[in-house]
Design a protein around this motif. Structure first.
Motif, PDB file in Angstrom:
ATOM      1  N   ASN A  52      15.705  46.739  -1.088  1.00 57.27           N
ATOM      2  CA  ASN A  52      16.715  47.787  -1.269  1.00 57.27           C
ATOM      3  C   ASN A  52      18.091  47.327  -0.783  1.00 57.27           C
ATOM      4  O   ASN A  52      19.126  47.736  -1.319  1.00 57.27           O
ATOM      5  N   ARG A  53      18.078  46.472   0.214  1.00 57.65           N
ATOM      6  CA  ARG A  53      19.347  45.937   0.720  1.00 57.65           C
ATOM      7  C   ARG A  53      20.026  45.065  -0.343  1.00 57.65           C
ATOM      8  O   ARG A  53      21.252  45.096  -0.495  1.00 57.65           O
ATOM      9  N   ILE A  54      19.219  44.294  -1.067  1.00 60.29           N
ATOM     10  CA  ILE A  54      19.756  43.462  -2.146  1.00 60.29           C
ATOM     11  C   ILE A  54      20.280  44.336  -3.280  1.00 60.29           C
ATOM     12  O   ILE A  54      21.377  44.113  -3.808  1.00 60.29           O
ATOM     13  N   ILE A  55      19.504  45.356  -3.645  1.00 63.84           N
ATOM     14  CA  ILE A  55      19.912  46.250  -4.733  1.00 63.84           C
ATOM     15  C   ILE A  55      21.185  46.999  -4.351  1.00 63.84           C
ATOM     16  O   ILE A  55      22.099  47.170  -5.168  1.00 63.84           O
ATOM     17  N   THR A  56      21.287  47.436  -3.088  1.00 61.92           N
ATOM     18  CA  THR A  56      22.490  48.117  -2.618  1.00 61.92           C
ATOM     19  C   THR A  56      23.704  47.199  -2.690  1.00 61.92           C
ATOM     20  O   THR A  56      24.804  47.613  -3.085  1.00 61.92           O
ATOM     21  N   ALA A  57      23.504  45.943  -2.306  1.00 60.25           N
ATOM     22  CA  ALA A  57      24.610  44.969  -2.370  1.00 60.25           C
ATOM     23  C   ALA A  57      25.060  44.749  -3.811  1.00 60.25           C
ATOM     24  O   ALA A  57      26.262  44.617  -4.085  1.00 60.25           O
ATOM     25  N   LEU A  58      24.107  44.724  -4.745  1.00 56.51           N
ATOM     26  CA  LEU A  58      24.456  44.578  -6.157  1.00 56.51           C
ATOM     27  C   LEU A  58      25.178  45.829  -6.664  1.00 56.51           C
ATOM     28  O   LEU A  58      26.125  45.728  -7.465  1.00 56.51           O
ATOM     29  N   ASP A  59      24.735  47.012  -6.203  1.00 51.98           N
ATOM     30  CA  ASP A  59      25.397  48.261  -6.581  1.00 51.98           C
ATOM     31  C   ASP A  59      26.850  48.287  -6.107  1.00 51.98           C
ATOM     32  O   ASP A  59      27.742  48.771  -6.816  1.00 51.98           O
ATOM     33  N   ALA A  60      27.053  47.768  -4.917  1.00 51.40           N
ATOM     34  CA  ALA A  60      28.392  47.801  -4.326  1.00 51.40           C
ATOM     35  C   ALA A  60      29.298  46.684  -4.847  1.00 51.40           C
ATOM     36  O   ALA A  60      30.505  46.684  -4.582  1.00 51.40           O
ATOM     37  N   LEU A  61      28.719  45.750  -5.568  1.00 48.94           N
ATOM     38  CA  LEU A  61      29.477  44.588  -6.024  1.00 48.94           C
ATOM     39  C   LEU A  61      30.556  45.000  -7.018  1.00 48.94           C
ATOM     40  O   LEU A  61      30.286  45.696  -8.000  1.00 48.94           O
ATOM     41  N   GLN A  62      31.771  44.593  -6.769  1.00 49.22           N
ATOM     42  CA  GLN A  62      32.895  44.863  -7.665  1.00 49.22           C
ATOM     43  C   GLN A  62      33.292  43.565  -8.353  1.00 49.22           C
ATOM     44  O   GLN A  62      33.726  42.610  -7.701  1.00 49.22           O
ATOM     45  N   VAL A  63      33.102  43.528  -9.667  1.00 47.77           N
ATOM     46  CA  VAL A  63      33.521  42.325 -10.391  1.00 47.77           C
ATOM     47  C   VAL A  63      35.045  42.261 -10.370  1.00 47.77           C
ATOM     48  O   VAL A  63      35.739  43.281 -10.429  1.00 47.77           O
ATOM     49  N   HIS A  64      35.585  41.047 -10.265  1.00 47.57           N
ATOM     50  CA  HIS A  64      37.037  40.892 -10.171  1.00 47.57           C
ATOM     51  C   HIS A  64      37.424  39.487 -10.603  1.00 47.57           C
ATOM     52  O   HIS A  64      36.595  38.573 -10.646  1.00 47.57           O
ATOM     53  N   GLY A  65      38.683  39.340 -10.919  1.00 49.37           N
ATOM     54  CA  GLY A  65      39.181  38.032 -11.326  1.00 49.37           C
ATOM     55  C   GLY A  65      38.719  37.675 -12.712  1.00 49.37           C
ATOM     56  O   GLY A  65      38.432  38.521 -13.551  1.00 49.37           O
ATOM     57  N   GLY A  66      38.619  36.387 -12.964  1.00 49.00           N
ATOM     58  CA  GLY A  66      38.215  35.912 -14.282  1.00 49.00           C
ATOM     59  C   GLY A  66      39.427  35.647 -15.157  1.00 49.00           C
ATOM     60  O   GLY A  66      40.578  35.726 -14.719  1.00 49.00           O
ATOM     61  N   GLY A  67      39.141  35.327 -16.404  1.00 48.88           N
ATOM     62  CA  GLY A  67      40.226  35.030 -17.338  1.00 48.88           C
ATOM     63  C   GLY A  67      40.628  33.577 -17.320  1.00 48.88           C
ATOM     64  O   GLY A  67      41.337  33.102 -18.213  1.00 48.88           O
ATOM     65  N   ASP A  68      40.217  32.868 -16.288  1.00 44.61           N
ATOM     66  CA  ASP A  68      40.410  31.420 -16.261  1.00 44.61           C
ATOM     67  C   ASP A  68      39.077  30.782 -15.905  1.00 44.61           C
ATOM     68  O   ASP A  68      38.118  31.450 -15.549  1.00 44.61           O
ATOM     69  N   CYS A  69      39.024  29.489 -15.981  1.00 49.80           N
ATOM     70  CA  CYS A  69      37.770  28.772 -15.794  1.00 49.80           C
ATOM     71  C   CYS A  69      38.107  27.365 -15.366  1.00 49.80           C
ATOM     72  O   CYS A  69      39.177  26.864 -15.745  1.00 49.80           O
ATOM     73  N   PRO A  70      37.298  26.662 -14.574  1.00 46.88           N
ATOM     74  CA  PRO A  70      35.960  26.974 -14.061  1.00 46.88           C
ATOM     75  C   PRO A  70      36.006  27.770 -12.746  1.00 46.88           C
ATOM     76  O   PRO A  70      37.071  28.210 -12.331  1.00 46.88           O
ATOM     77  N   GLU A  71      34.817  27.897 -12.089  1.00 47.13           N
ATOM     78  CA  GLU A  71      34.684  28.656 -10.854  1.00 47.13           C
ATOM     79  C   GLU A  71      34.042  27.786  -9.765  1.00 47.13           C
ATOM     80  O   GLU A  71      33.582  26.675 -10.040  1.00 47.13           O
ATOM     81  N   LEU A  72      33.987  28.312  -8.554  1.00 45.26           N
ATOM     82  CA  LEU A  72      33.445  27.555  -7.410  1.00 45.26           C
ATOM     83  C   LEU A  72      31.925  27.729  -7.320  1.00 45.26           C
ATOM     84  O   LEU A  72      31.367  28.149  -6.302  1.00 45.26           O
ATOM     85  N   SER A  73      31.237  27.367  -8.377  1.00 47.96           N
ATOM     86  CA  SER A  73      29.798  27.639  -8.487  1.00 47.96           C
ATOM     87  C   SER A  73      28.952  26.797  -7.538  1.00 47.96           C
ATOM     88  O   SER A  73      27.976  27.300  -6.960  1.00 47.96           O
ATOM     89  N   MET A  74      29.271  25.520  -7.366  1.00 53.61           N
ATOM     90  CA  MET A  74      28.455  24.679  -6.488  1.00 53.61           C
ATOM     91  C   MET A  74      28.463  25.191  -5.049  1.00 53.61           C
ATOM     92  O   MET A  74      27.452  25.138  -4.344  1.00 53.61           O
ATOM     93  N   THR A  75      29.609  25.704  -4.624  1.00 56.52           N
ATOM     94  CA  THR A  75      29.690  26.260  -3.271  1.00 56.52           C
ATOM     95  C   THR A  75      28.804  27.492  -3.145  1.00 56.52           C
ATOM     96  O   THR A  75      28.100  27.674  -2.140  1.00 56.52           O
ATOM     97  N   GLY A  76      28.805  28.353  -4.173  1.00 56.75           N
ATOM     98  CA  GLY A  76      27.936  29.530  -4.159  1.00 56.75           C
ATOM     99  C   GLY A  76      26.467  29.153  -4.107  1.00 56.75           C
ATOM    100  O   GLY A  76      25.685  29.734  -3.340  1.00 56.75           O
TER     101      GLY A  76
END
Length: 652
Positions: A52-76
């Motif tokens: 439920n903690r994971i689901i709550t974190a996903l619920d609270a997640l606000q997508v932001h940014g974008g429109g350019d590429c690439p992203e810091l995926s390896m760090t994530g």
């Protein structure tokens, strides 16, 4: 990535609350969640067993940014992997993105974390800043065949290209990380709503774990495809392509197929190269919106056995040629004639096999006419002469009387034969599809295999994978077309090309699709590279029965003969020795210590040591000999004997 994030949340919620069948059990050690974009990296949540903690974190997640590429995926990815305890019994890192990696310079250190923490990387890509490159460009064909799910409507050209732009196209880092750690690669189109991706995840990915960590099937690798796993009521994990026992009290171990995973080491005490074949274990899950293998896997391939009958040993063999003789098929007909001529007289191709001992059969068809049947005849000159005189005619409309042509060729094949291949060439569908059931019955009665070579189907042929089971599609379909149709499922109705696909899969033949050739040589190149025209002298299967070796690699590694048109491996000689042992021994029932030969290399041998399997290489100048320890009486001696310049063994 908003639709993808919503889909992931619903996927986890449904798995935990409604438990649809393919989810598996939740991780016992806990869940981890991490996010990334550019320039920010999200906080890591977990490990926590509170979903439920994971689901709550996903619920609270606000997508932001974008429109350019690439992203810091390896760090994530690295941040998620770092919080996983090293002493785990299973770790999956699911990764979601539509972007390439801006921080590819930490690829190697990220890989090291995966190796140290025994995690499997499972990317689900809906883009790569652009259309993702086909993984098959850079990955081994065995891995590509078994571990890649490409559900995109328009697939990239599957042609080998140079490795990359600059150092490496960044999506390849995802592919390399997955293939090295033993995870699957999933590619799908950008979802227009969450339900689209949710449906894909339900069908293609296993979120959790099976009830047990014990592999089902013959050790050390168990059953290696979903069909064999399911028929034994075991548990198939689609994210790592492994089959596990469904309970601790009951588990099938009977062999159906074989496979392997190896790790190479070096033993300075023995002065030999050693490969440890480790036990596979399994247990916690990680999701980063963004194997259980600490080694590079050797991915197995499997083959379906579709024919329920067997030919009579020593009986004559037959090859039938059924040709569409409309004007549009001129290049194909010229290529077939050259193919037969080069195979039988010029012996240009090593993969031709031997001419059929019972004879050749040739017939043609179009609409409204059917050609005369020539043969069976062992005089190949007669067949070539008929092909020389053949005048293409008609065409311009579609379909043709193909089922009648196939049926006419089958009628003249004796039932008690030792092998029968019917090669079929057309660019049209069947006008007389009502003959399908009767024609299929003739194939079954005459023990023949149907091998269609299609350069069209009155239009672009439908992808065989739409209607055929995955195992057959993976192993028996060669699609060489520059562009293929959508994998979108259609109602059976009767797209008539499916009759060809169904007939091939029912009789055990391969399906070949290629573009319309611009000249005969283009078609000839395809035939010589992809098909086996005749038969090998021995009709005895090489490898462990009942199926023998089920892929070209294992077959060729043992010096046996691979028939590409039927996907089977035959002994290289009628009278000589024929390998019957699996490439990798089953040490699970060996209570002590024993040695067995490596059937592919006499300088190597396997050691079974209380259920574990090790592959050793003899010291230079020696080869394996199981009798050495009996001769010396020394249990510590290596089972290797010196060889002379001619490779003959000499006394130690």
């Amino acid at each position: 990535m908003e639709n993808e994030i919503v889909a992931v949340k619903e996927w986890i919620s449904y798995c935990v609350t409604t438990n649809y069948a393919s989810c598996g059990n939740p991780p016992t050690g806990g869940w981890v969640l991490s996010t990334f974009n550019d320039p920010t990296i999200g906080r890591v949540v977990g490990p926590t067993t509170d979903v439920n903690r994971i689901i709550t974190a996903l619920d609270a997640l606000q997508v932001h940014g974008g429109g350019d590429c690439p992203e810091l995926s390896m760090t994530g990815i690295k941040n998620a992997a770092k919080v996983i305890p090293k002493q785990n019994t299973g770790c999956k890192i699911f990764f979601f993105t539509d972007a390439t990696s801006k921080d590819g310079y930490i690829f190697k250190s990220t890989m090291s974390v995966f190796e140290e923490n025994n995690c499997v990387f499972i990317p689900v890509l809906t883009g790569c800043c652009h259309e993702c490159e086909d993984p098959c460009v850079s990955q081994d064909s065995e891995y590509c065949t078994n571990y890649v799910t490409d559900d995109r409507a328009d697939l990239f050209l599957r042609k080998k290209q140079g490795y990359g732009v600059g150092s490496t196209p960044a999506e390849r880092m995802y592919y390399d990380l997955a293939s090295t750690t033993g995870g699957t690669i999933s590619l799908t189109d950008k979802p227009t709503k969450p339900d689209h991706l949710l449906e894909f995840l339900e069908q293609e990915v296993t979120l959790g774990y099976c009830p047990t960590t014990e592999l089902a099937g013959p050790p050390p690798f168990g059953y290696t495809n979903v069909h064999d796993c399911n028929v034994t009521n075991s548990c198939w994990d689609r994210s790592v392509r492994k089959c596990y026992c469904s309970s601790t009290s009951e588990c099938s171990k009977d062999p159906i197929t074989t496979s392997t995973t190896t790790v190479e080491t070096h033993d300075p005490q023995l002065s030999t190269t050693t490969i440890a074949i480790p036990p596979v274990t399994h247990g916690s899950s990680t999701i980063t919106t963004t194997s259980r293998l600490s080694t590079t896997p050797i991915i197995p391939t499997t083959t379906m056995t579709t024919s329920t009958t067997s030919q009579k040993p020593g009986a004559p063999t037959y090859v039938g040629l059924v040709l569409d003789d409309t004007v549009s098929m001129n290049n194909e007909i010229v290529a077939v004639k050259k193919w037969i001529t080069d195979c039988t007289y010029n012996n240009m191709y090593t993969s031709c096999g031997n001419a059929p001992s019972g004879g050749w059969v040739l017939t043609t068809f179009n609409d409204p006419t059917l050609g005369a049947v020539t043969g069976p005849t062992t005089d190949v000159n007669h067949i070539i002469s008929v092909l020389d005189k053949l005048q293409v005619h008609g065409g311009g409309d579609c379909p043709e009387l193909s089922m009648s042509g196939i049926k006419n060729a089958l009628k003249v094949i004796p039932k008690n034969n030792g092998g029968c291949k019917i090669f079929f060439f057309t660019d049209a569908t069947a006008k007389d599809s009502y003959f399908f059931s009767g024609t299929l019955k003739l194939f079954e009665e005459n023990l023949c295999v149907f091998i269609p070579v299609l350069t069209g189907c009155c239009h672009e042929c439908e992808d065989p994978c739409v209607s055929q089971v995955a195992e057959y599609c993976t192993n028996f379909v060669t699609d060489n077309r520059v562009q293929t149709l959508s994998h979108e499922s259609r109602s059976y109705g009767t797209p008539a090309e499916r009759l060809y696909y169904d007939m091939a899969s029912s009789t055990g033949g391969a399906i070949y699709l290629t573009d319309k050739p611009s000249d005969p040589d283009e078609m000839l190149d395809f035939l010589e590279e992809e098909l086996t025209l005749g038969f090998y002298k021995s009709r005895q299967l090489a490898g462990p029965l009942p199926q023998g070796y089920t892929n070209k690699h294992d077959c060729n590694a043992t010096g046996s003969r691979w028939d590409r048109s039927v996907g089977k491996c035959y002994c290289s000689s009628v009278t000589g020795p024929c390998p019957a042992a699996p490439l990798f021994p089953d040490c699970s029932k060996v209570s002590g210590k024993s040695f067995m030969a490596d059937v592919t290399d006499n300088t190597k041998y396997y050691e079974c040591n209380f259920g574990r399997t090790w592959l050793h290489r003899c010291p230079p100048g020696t080869s394996f000999d199981s009798n050495v320890m009996d001769i010396t009486g020394d249990s510590t001696s290596l089972p290797c004997r010196r060889v002379d310049a001619d490779g003959e063994k000499v006394e130690n």
